[in-house]
Design an enzyme around this catalytic site. Structure first.
Site, short mmCIF file in Angstrom:
data_model
loop_
_atom_site.label_atom_id
_atom_site.label_comp_id
_atom_site.label_asym_id
_atom_site.label_seq_id
_atom_site.Cartn_x
_atom_site.Cartn_y
_atom_site.Cartn_z
N GLU A 200 0.75 -1.22 0.00
CA GLU A 200 -0.12 -0.01 -0.05
C GLU A 200 0.68 1.14 0.01
O GLU A 200 2.02 1.34 0.35
CB GLU A 200 -0.70 -0.11 1.27
N LEU A 203 1.37 6.47 3.76
CA LEU A 203 0.87 7.88 4.28
C LEU A 203 1.98 8.54 5.28
O LEU A 203 1.99 7.85 6.41
CB LEU A 203 -0.63 7.98 4.60
N ARG A 291 -15.89 -7.25 15.50
CA ARG A 291 -16.04 -7.69 16.96
C ARG A 291 -16.21 -6.22 17.79
O ARG A 291 -16.15 -5.30 17.31
CB ARG A 291 -14.62 -8.21 17.72
#
Length: 448
Positions: A200, A203, A291
């Site tokens: 990815e 950032l 969850r």
């Protein structure tokens, strides 16, 4: 409504679930290891069953023993809390096969969102904005280099089955990429039994924003606003707040609506949290947790809703208790995760609590299962408890938090309470000006 809930967890979350069950008139069963014979949730439950020795794999992760405990006690539902078996699809399948209600999502949703690559594909399909990166796992270095050049360095190599910062490495240049890939694969294989990794865009200074969602499994879903979890150490959350001091009302409404609509499209059931990196007014999906989150109390504080009650209602087939139009947000809440750790080195500090005095007063909540004389075992997570503070404004919340931290007494072990006293006095924290790297730099400065 289910009639008897077995709580497949320990510590503060086990006690949190137990209290919710009691308020709903539901009987409770506590399972525990031999190390937790004197734990508070064991003392307060209607029934308790020892499921094994201290090691989690032999007790809290021992599925046959937990199913047997349900059969012995007549429990008709299981609440997994967080951690342990809470995102174990096989566990959900086994409970269903034994006609036991799993208070959580379907096994299929757990599988989909537990695989980071498949979760990203699903999010993109549902209209959730994602971080630019590889469409799937990268299998060789040449492919990785091609993708990295397309999205631009620096890049983040991440384990597909990862979590907690493991199997995650930064490559700032092309020269860094081969080592980052090799290290991430090695860590992922050792930690998760799966060495698949993907890439990815990295950032530089994002915030960590997450959106709480609920679905009834029948196409209805709502969001309960966002939480800002940007104060982190080694990708582990330390301080969480709702609402985020970085977002405008328009931004939080927009991302909340996107998430709720996505959960409708997924026919999602139960509680879930969709996590984003946020930078330059853009949200980028990173994962979804299927969850209840550790930090759920700050959402309860600003909405007035009991999230565990909501989980139990949905699992019982009663659906959502509110529509989106009925959800209201008021005030501000902050949670501090207090760990049994040295506040400077973060080395675990198990042992006996010799003195304990929890703060109180308006807007102060403690979620903890410890007490004076309790011995914290060395076998599990170091979380001692959570201090949650609410105020009408963020400034009021911070002043109340400072007061509560000054009142808090927890002796006999080292804890991270001094860290939070430092943080609440820090001007950047007071202004809400921080990103996911801020705390690491702050700690480095203190060490220096």
């Amino acid at each position: 409504m289910v009639s008897k809930v077995l709580i497949a967890n320990r510590g503060e979350i086990a006690l949190r679930v137990l209290r919710a069950c009691k308020e709903l008139g539901i009987s409770t069963v506590a399972v525990h290891s031999t190390a937790d014979n004197s734990a508070m949730h064991v003392r307060l439950a209607d029934e308790s069953v020892c499921v094994g020795p201290p090691a989690a794999r032999d007790s809290y992760l021992n599925i046959p023993q937990i199913v047997a405990a349900c059969e012995i006690t007549g429990a008709d539902a299981v609440h997994p809390g967080y951690g342990f078996l809470s995102e174990n699809a096989r566990f959900a399948d086994i409970l269903e096969a034994h006609q036991l209600t799993f208070i959580g999502p379907t096994a299929q949703h757990i599988r989909t969102m537990g695989d980071k690559i498949e979760a990203k594909r699903t999010a993109e399909r549902l209209g959730i904005p994602v971080v630019p990166g590889s469409p799937g796992a990268v299998t060789d270095n040449d492919e990785a280099l091609k993708i990295s050049r397309e999205i631009g360095f620096p890049v983040l190599v991440k384990a597909s089955a990862g979590g907690g910062g493991r199997g995650m490495k930064i490559a700032r240049t092309e020269a860094d990429l081969p080592m980052a890939l090799a290290t991430a694969r090695s860590e992922a294989g050792a930690a998760f039994g799966d060495d698949a990794v993907y890439i990815e865009k990295y950032l530089e200074k994002p915030r960590h924003i997450e959106v709480q969602v609920f679905g009834d499994g029948k196409g209805n879903a709502i969001h309960l606003g966002e939480r800002d979890c940007s104060l982190q150490r080694r990708n582990q959350k330390v301080w969480e707040e709702a609402n985020s001091p970085a977002l405008t009302q328009e931004q939080r409404d927009r991302i909340g609506t996107i998430c709720a609509e996505a959960m409708k499209g997924l026919n999602y059931r139960g509680a879930g949290t969709i996590e984003f990196l946020y930078e330059n007014d853009e949200f980028y999906f990173i994962e979804m947790n299927t969850r209840l989150q550790v930090e759920h109390p700050v959402t309860e504080a600003v909405t007035g809703l009991d999230l565990v009650h909501e989980q139990i209602r949905i699992a019982s087939g009663q659906g959502l208790s509110v529509t989106q139009d009925e959800v209201t947000f008021t005030g501000h809440a902050i949670e501090c995760r207090i760990n049994a750790e040295d506040p400077r080195t973060f080395v675990p500090s198990p042992g006996e609590i010799t003195h304990y005095h929890a703060p109180g007063g308006l807007g102060v909540r403690i979620d903890s299962a410890v007490y004076q004389g309790y011995r914290i075992p060395p076998f599990y997570d170091s979380l001692v408890g959570k201090l949650i503070v609410y105020g009408r404004t963020r400034d009021e919340c911070l002043m109340r938090l400072k007061r509560a931290l000054d009142e808090f007494v927890l002796d006999g072990i080292k804890t991270t309470l001094p860290l939070f006293r430092d943080l609440v006095a820090n001007e950047s924290v007071q202004r809400g000006e921080y990103d996911i790297h801020w705390l690491e730099h702050f700690l480095e400065g203190q060490a220096g």
